[in-house]
Design a protein around this motif. Sequence first.
Motif, PDB file in Angstrom:
ATOM      1  N   ILE C 145       1.715  -5.817   3.985  1.00  0.00           N
ATOM      2  CA  ILE C 145       0.509  -4.890   3.303  1.00  0.00           C
ATOM      3  C   ILE C 145      -0.131  -5.910   2.507  1.00  0.00           C
ATOM      4  O   ILE C 145       0.300  -6.607   1.434  1.00  0.00           O
ATOM      5  N   ASP C 152      -8.989  -2.404  -1.168  1.00  0.00           N
ATOM      6  CA  ASP C 152      -8.720  -1.823   0.284  1.00  0.00           C
ATOM      7  C   ASP C 152      -7.174  -2.599   0.600  1.00  0.00           C
ATOM      8  O   ASP C 152      -7.221  -3.811   0.546  1.00  0.00           O
ATOM      9  N   THR C 153      -6.768  -1.888   1.502  1.00  0.00           N
ATOM     10  CA  THR C 153      -5.456  -2.034   2.008  1.00  0.00           C
ATOM     11  C   THR C 153      -5.359  -2.368   3.246  1.00  0.00           C
ATOM     12  O   THR C 153      -5.760  -1.388   4.234  1.00  0.00           O
ATOM     13  N   THR C 154      -4.772  -3.495   3.819  1.00  0.00           N
ATOM     14  CA  THR C 154      -4.425  -3.485   5.449  1.00  0.00           C
ATOM     15  C   THR C 154      -3.006  -3.704   5.485  1.00  0.00           C
ATOM     16  O   THR C 154      -2.343  -4.467   5.006  1.00  0.00           O
ATOM     17  N   THR C 155      -2.346  -2.888   6.388  1.00  0.00           N
ATOM     18  CA  THR C 155      -1.218  -2.801   6.869  1.00  0.00           C
ATOM     19  C   THR C 155      -0.789  -3.455   8.281  1.00  0.00           C
ATOM     20  O   THR C 155      -1.794  -2.764   9.061  1.00  0.00           O
TER      21      THR C 155
END
Lengths: 183, 183, 183, 183
Positions: C145, C152-155
């Motif tokens: 993560i 903003d989150t990117t998984t």
Amino acid sequence: MKRATLISMGFMAALSSAAIAATPVQNNNITESEVEAAQKAWGAALIQISKDYAANGHESASALANQVLDQAYGYSHGPVLFKPTLASGEKTFRVTQEGALSYFVGGNDYYGDGGFALKPWETYDFENAAVYINGDLALTMGHVILTDSAGDTTTVDKTWAFKKDEQGTLRIVLHHSSLPYSE
Amino acid sequence: MKRATLISMGFMAALSSAAIAATPVQNNNITESEVEAAQKAWGAALIQISKDYAANGHESASALANQVLDQAYGYSHGPVLFKPTLASGEKTFRVTQEGALSYFVGGNDYYGDGGFALKPWETYDFENAAVYINGDLALTMGHVILTDSAGDTTTVDKTWAFKKDEQGTLRIVLHHSSLPYSE
Amino acid sequence: MKRATLISMGFMAALSSAAIAATPVQNNNITESEVEAAQKAWGAALIQISKDYAANGHESASALANQVLDQAYGYSHGPVLFKPTLASGEKTFRVTQEGALSYFVGGNDYYGDGGFALKPWETYDFENAAVYINGDLALTMGHVILTDSAGDTTTVDKTWAFKKDEQGTLRIVLHHSSLPYSE
Amino acid sequence: MKRATLISMGFMAALSSAAIAATPVQNNNITESEVEAAQKAWGAALIQISKDYAANGHESASALANQVLDQAYGYSHGPVLFKPTLASGEKTFRVTQEGALSYFVGGNDYYGDGGFALKPWETYDFENAAVYINGDLALTMGHVILTDSAGDTTTVDKTWAFKKDEQGTLRIVLHHSSLPYSE
């Protein structure tokens, strides 16, 4: 899953040409033939040290032996489990390169070895009773037969463990040698 | 990358609760403490066979020895590189369970062994000179010290290789034992 | 076996003092804590490259990324099985360091990558679904993560294989990263 | 060293005859050809399940899929690191056989999968980008290409880790599959 099905012809062509080039394969394992080669090399090195001693004297043979230990044993990576044939008492195990060097060429007051590699060895042979290969480590057990310049033969019971290092060199990390039992 | 950024709060909550539960870990490696336990178990088994022989006779001791070989050696998986202390000549190496059983309890016409485990062993100790662990394989080298009922002590130079099997049991796949060298 | 039983008291004393010194142990295996440390280091390096880019520009970040690849990946030992998150088509797999470097910092005409590590990453976390340890190789699978400066989150779904090298450094030899599936 | 030099001719003869018999070799390593065979077998099994479903219905296909998982995956030995192509959210990773079975044939309320192996798959091919072999573990990464009965092609990015078990069977212990990235 439309994305996945929309594979252009160009992409498939790329796959095909990639298939023509050889797939890169990294294989860290030991093979039987590498084990045999390492076993042969051990004997060749022993005889080479012996002949170097006869031709050029102790200093030269000692330097050569040290070089052999650098290249064929694992002392630079950690302790080596080494029980030489003729070592005993509190000096039985030579887990450091100093102890191994002393065994092969003597000249060390603490260990008091005569120098096994300084004997006039002429020929070397080995007979594996069995081989066990586990990843980058191989175990061998069998007889090693040495003949000296007088034609006398010495047979020992020999166990080796070879570890393949990152450069692909097999290094002895365990070496147990003993005279045959006699009642 | 909008997809990836649209992670709902519910999903993050799921991650958090998953984090509370322990992550499953499969570890196939041998540990030092497993090696020590296997070394202790070898001596305990030897003494148990010896005492069983004294109490219940050869048949019982032989059955027990076979059971020990089944459980503590790797013969069911393939050849074992076994050089027993008192074996010699063409019978030096016992790569099959039959040869190993003969060494420990005798009763085999071909091998003609007296039965090492039938001696009146009382106590067992070991001193590792060094240990080498490589994945599911561990190598040990050192002294094994056995005392019999008369108080006499036998010390041998001993090398073992233990392989951890799929059930987590350490099995001896190499065993080189020799009497100390004496001039 | 008279030889063996005639062990002098001096010899036994030597054994005892040897037992006081620690037995040398060479252990080539990966531990769980080493795996966790390597996973943390990967994220720290990514954020460091990102911040270096913001502070010092592309040349500096590119040099740093190359250094990270030298130290944390296995390219100097052979091909690395690397499928970056945003790579596709004939450029999906980056088995050479050149391809990996391009993915992280761009600047390569052939690959045409934007430079994943140049995004303004702020924080990194990972959640292992499971870990598999086999000798000097460890496999992990789980979520990574990343949060950027906008929050903003990117998984991503992430698989790594770490190989412990001879210096004890864990190196990534396999890295498969993919965006979560969405219908 | 008189003992050792007094080797009878009979003993040397025994050595020679032993040399004629093949040396027993136990090799626990994976070979490249075993890896390729396992990769082919995976696709053949997928198509077999698909065809079984068409011919005999869900119950039959489900039983077959369970059998494939028993034989070709490592669930009976521990957790498997499995990220199927179309799995997401808190159901992304299928570390238990129940989760894997659901992915392939559905019928599981918790996971809610449609059943990937129930699609009308006709042909299977794979292209390895690179292979990494380390002892009894092999890693592969590349493309898998599936074609269905309508001629539509699905290509996925696929990573596998195969572990060779004690019976010599390669078992999948890691499987990361993802759709190609598209912007």
